[in-house]
Design an enzyme around this catalytic site. Sequence first.
Site, short mmCIF file in Angstrom:
data_model
loop_
_atom_site.label_atom_id
_atom_site.label_comp_id
_atom_site.label_asym_id
_atom_site.label_seq_id
_atom_site.Cartn_x
_atom_site.Cartn_y
_atom_site.Cartn_z
N LEU A 19 0.96 -1.33 -0.17
CA LEU A 19 0.17 -0.03 -0.02
C LEU A 19 0.76 1.22 -0.02
CD1 LEU A 19 -2.62 1.34 0.20
CD2 LEU A 19 -2.80 1.02 2.85
N LYS B 113 -3.42 -2.01 16.31
CA LYS B 113 -4.43 -1.27 15.41
C LYS B 113 -5.26 -0.46 16.47
CE LYS B 113 -2.15 -2.25 11.46
NZ LYS B 113 -1.56 -0.88 10.84
N THR C 62 -1.23 -7.68 -0.76
CA THR C 62 0.18 -7.17 -0.24
C THR C 62 0.87 -8.45 0.16
OG1 THR C 62 -0.26 -6.55 1.71
CG2 THR C 62 -0.51 -4.81 -0.02
N TYR D 218 -1.45 -7.89 16.63
CA TYR D 218 -1.79 -6.96 15.60
C TYR D 218 -2.84 -6.16 15.82
CZ TYR D 218 -2.74 -5.59 10.72
OH TYR D 218 -3.09 -4.77 9.53
N1 LIG Z 1 -2.63 -6.03 3.56
C1 LIG Z 1 -3.61 -5.98 4.06
O1 LIG Z 1 -4.73 -6.81 4.07
C2 LIG Z 1 -4.07 -5.02 5.04
C3 LIG Z 1 -3.09 -3.90 5.38
N2 LIG Z 1 -3.26 -2.96 6.29
C4 LIG Z 1 -2.06 -2.12 6.59
O2 LIG Z 1 -1.36 -1.24 5.59
C5 LIG Z 1 -0.02 -1.12 5.99
C6 LIG Z 1 0.82 -1.54 5.03
O3 LIG Z 1 0.81 -2.70 5.03
P1 LIG Z 1 0.99 -3.59 3.45
O4 LIG Z 1 1.29 -2.87 2.26
O5 LIG Z 1 -0.26 -4.34 3.38
O6 LIG Z 1 2.01 -4.71 3.60
P2 LIG Z 1 3.52 -4.68 2.96
O7 LIG Z 1 4.22 -6.05 3.87
O8 LIG Z 1 3.40 -4.97 1.79
O9 LIG Z 1 4.09 -3.43 3.68
C7 LIG Z 1 4.55 -3.01 4.83
C8 LIG Z 1 5.83 -1.87 4.67
O10 LIG Z 1 6.24 -1.70 6.06
C9 LIG Z 1 7.61 -1.64 6.26
N3 LIG Z 1 7.75 -1.77 7.62
C10 LIG Z 1 7.87 -3.07 8.21
N4 LIG Z 1 8.37 -3.11 9.43
C11 LIG Z 1 9.00 -1.91 9.16
C12 LIG Z 1 9.90 -1.22 10.39
N5 LIG Z 1 10.47 -1.82 11.47
N6 LIG Z 1 10.41 0.03 9.88
C13 LIG Z 1 10.10 0.54 8.82
N7 LIG Z 1 9.22 0.00 7.91
C14 LIG Z 1 8.88 -1.11 8.13
C15 LIG Z 1 7.74 -2.56 5.32
O11 LIG Z 1 9.27 -2.24 4.66
P3 LIG Z 1 10.32 -3.50 4.40
O12 LIG Z 1 10.04 -3.73 2.96
O13 LIG Z 1 11.66 -3.09 4.79
O14 LIG Z 1 9.64 -4.71 5.26
C16 LIG Z 1 7.04 -2.16 4.09
O15 LIG Z 1 7.48 -1.22 3.20
C17 LIG Z 1 0.01 -1.59 7.24
O16 LIG Z 1 0.03 -0.83 8.41
C18 LIG Z 1 -0.94 -2.80 7.52
O17 LIG Z 1 -1.27 -3.06 8.83
C19 LIG Z 1 -4.34 -2.67 6.64
C20 LIG Z 1 -5.38 -3.88 6.42
C21 LIG Z 1 -5.36 -4.79 5.66
C1 LIG Z 2 -25.71 -10.17 9.96
C2 LIG Z 2 -24.71 -11.11 9.39
C3 LIG Z 2 -23.24 -10.53 10.05
C4 LIG Z 2 -22.05 -11.43 9.25
C5 LIG Z 2 -20.76 -10.98 10.18
C6 LIG Z 2 -19.94 -12.23 9.98
C7 LIG Z 2 -18.59 -11.65 10.73
C8 LIG Z 2 -17.65 -12.61 9.96
C9 LIG Z 2 -16.27 -12.32 10.57
C10 LIG Z 2 -15.58 -11.60 9.60
C11 LIG Z 2 -14.15 -11.25 10.22
C12 LIG Z 2 -13.56 -10.18 9.07
C13 LIG Z 2 -12.10 -9.81 9.72
C14 LIG Z 2 -11.65 -8.59 8.67
C15 LIG Z 2 -10.24 -8.51 8.89
C16 LIG Z 2 -9.72 -7.44 8.11
O1 LIG Z 2 -10.07 -7.20 7.16
O2 LIG Z 2 -8.29 -7.17 8.53
C17 LIG Z 2 -7.59 -6.45 7.76
C18 LIG Z 2 -6.15 -6.82 7.99
O3 LIG Z 2 -5.50 -5.83 8.54
C19 LIG Z 2 -5.52 -7.85 7.61
O4 LIG Z 2 -4.48 -8.28 8.31
P1 LIG Z 2 -4.01 -9.92 8.44
O5 LIG Z 2 -2.70 -9.93 8.95
O6 LIG Z 2 -5.24 -10.58 9.36
O7 LIG Z 2 -4.40 -10.65 7.16
#
Ligand SMILES: NC(=O)C1=CN([C@@H]2O[C@H](COP(=O)(O)OP(=O)(O)OC[C@H]3O[C@@H](n4cnc5c(N)ncnc54)[C@H](OP(=O)(O)O)[C@@H]3O)[C@@H](O)[C@H]2O)C=CC1
Ligand SMILES: CCCCCCCCCCCCCCCC(=O)OCC(=O)COP(=O)(O)O
Length: 324
Positions: free
Chosen positions: A63, A210, A241, A206
Site C-alpha cells: 500500500l 491497530k 500485499t 496486531y
Molecule cells: N494487506 C492488508 O490486508 C492490510 C494492510 N493494512 C495495513 O497497511 C499497511 C501497509 O501494509 P501492506 O502494504 O499491506 O504490507 P507490506 O508488507 O507489503 O508493507 C509493509 C511496509 O512496512 C514496512 N515496514 C515493516 N516493518 C518496518 C519497520 N520496522 N520499520 C520501517 N518500515 C517497516 C515494510 O518495509 P520492508 O520492505 O523494509 O519490510 C513495508 O514497506 C500496514 O500498516 C498494514 O497493517 C491494513 C489492513 C489490511
Molecule cells: C448479519 C450477518 C453478519 C455477519 C458478520 C460475520 C462476521 C464474520 C467475521 C469476519 C471477520 C472479518 C475480519 C476482517 C479482518 C480484516 O479485514 O483485516 C484487515 C487486515 O488488517 C488484515 O491483516 P491480516 O494480517 O489479518 O491478514
Amino acid sequence: MGLISLRKTAEKGRLMDLTSTVIIPLLFGSLGLFALFRLLQWMRMRTYLQGAVVVVTGATSGLGKECAKAFHAAGSRLVLCGRDSEKLKDLAQELTTMTNHRKNLHEPHTVVFDLSDTKSILNAAELILKHSGHVDILINNAGISYRGTIIDTGLDVDKKVMETNYFGPIALTKALLPSMIKRRQGHIVAISSVQGKISIPFRSAYAASKHATQAFFDCLRAEVEQYEIDVTVISPGYIQTNLSLNAVTADGSRYGVMDKNTAEGQTAAEVAQVVLSAVGQKKKEVLVAGLMPSLAVYLRNLFPKLFFNLMAARAKKERKAKDS
Ligand SMILES: NC(=O)C1=CN([C@@H]2O[C@H](COP(=O)(O)OP(=O)(O)OC[C@H]3O[C@@H](n4cnc5c(N)ncnc54)[C@H](OP(=O)(O)O)[C@@H]3O)[C@@H](O)[C@H]2O)C=CC1
Ligand SMILES: CCCCCCCCCCCCCCCC(=O)OCC(=O)COP(=O)(O)O
C-alpha cells in the site's frame, strides 16, 4: 366511454406537461449541480495535493508503494521512507521515469530508518525537516502483522508488533507535530485496519496495535483541531500485499504464507486511490472493506454478544483445521 377516454388523454397531457416543465429540468439541474460539486471538490483536492510535502512510511512495498505513486501523480513532493535504501532509490527512480514527461511533478526524496528504533526515527524527522523545510502530510503506513495464539506468544513478539505499528508511528508523529503546530498547518494520516475496530482470534498483537492506533489518532484529532491540523484514520480490509508473508509468528519467525484472504483482497492501487481522495477531502476516517469485514464492525458495535460467539466459533474452527 368517450368522456373517460377524453379524461385519460387530458391526464396524460398534464403528466407530459409536468414531466417536461418540472421533472426533466429538476433532474438535469440536480445532475448539473452534482457535476459542479464534484468538479469543485476535485479542483480543491488538486490544489491541496499539488506541491504538498508528503511523507510516506513503508514506501518499499504494498500500500505504501501505491500511495507513493498516487501522491506523486497528484503532484506532491514525496519523502519516501523505509528500511531498504536500494528499494527506496529504485522507487524514486521508477516514479521519476514514469512521469518525466509531465510538468509540476517533483523528484522524490528518500529517508532510511527503522520504525522499531526510536533514535533513528528522531534522526529521520530531523533530516526530513532539514531537507523539505516542513511536512504537509504524514502518512503512517508501515506495519507488520502477526499470527499466533496468545498462550504461545512471547512478550518480545507483542512488543515488536507494538513498536512497529504503534510506538514507531506515534514517535514520528510527535517528532513532526511541533513544526506543524508552528505553521498551523498539517495533516496526519494513520493506516489502521478493520482490526483497529474488531479483534479476531490469533491476531492479538496486531489487533491490539491497530486498536491503539485508532485510539491515539482519534485523541490527536481532537487535540490538534485548534491548530488547523487534520487527522485521517484509514481502516482497510484485506489488501493484496505481502502483509501475511511478512507477518511475525508466536516464536518471532516469519509466517511466510500468502493467505487466501490477502490474495483475494482489494488491490493496493485501489486502496491507495481511496487514501488519496480521503486525504484530499480531509476526511476524518474511512473504512475501506468488503461486505463481511464491514458487517463485522457493525455487528461488534450493535450485537457484541453475537459477535463474540462468532469469534469463539471461528477460533474453534481454525484450531481444529490446524490440528487435523
Ligand atoms: N494487506 C492488508 O490486508 C492490510 C494492510 N493494512 C495495513 O497497511 C499497511 C501497509 O501494509 P501492506 O502494504 O499491506 O504490507 P507490506 O508488507 O507489503 O508493507 C509493509 C511496509 O512496512 C514496512 N515496514 C515493516 N516493518 C518496518 C519497520 N520496522 N520499520 C520501517 N518500515 C517497516 C515494510 O518495509 P520492508 O520492505 O523494509 O519490510 C513495508 O514497506 C500496514 O500498516 C498494514 O497493517 C491494513 C489492513 C489490511
Ligand atoms: C448479519 C450477518 C453478519 C455477519 C458478520 C460475520 C462476521 C464474520 C467475521 C469476519 C471477520 C472479518 C475480519 C476482517 C479482518 C480484516 O479485514 O483485516 C484487515 C487486515 O488488517 C488484515 O491483516 P491480516 O494480517 O489479518 O491478514
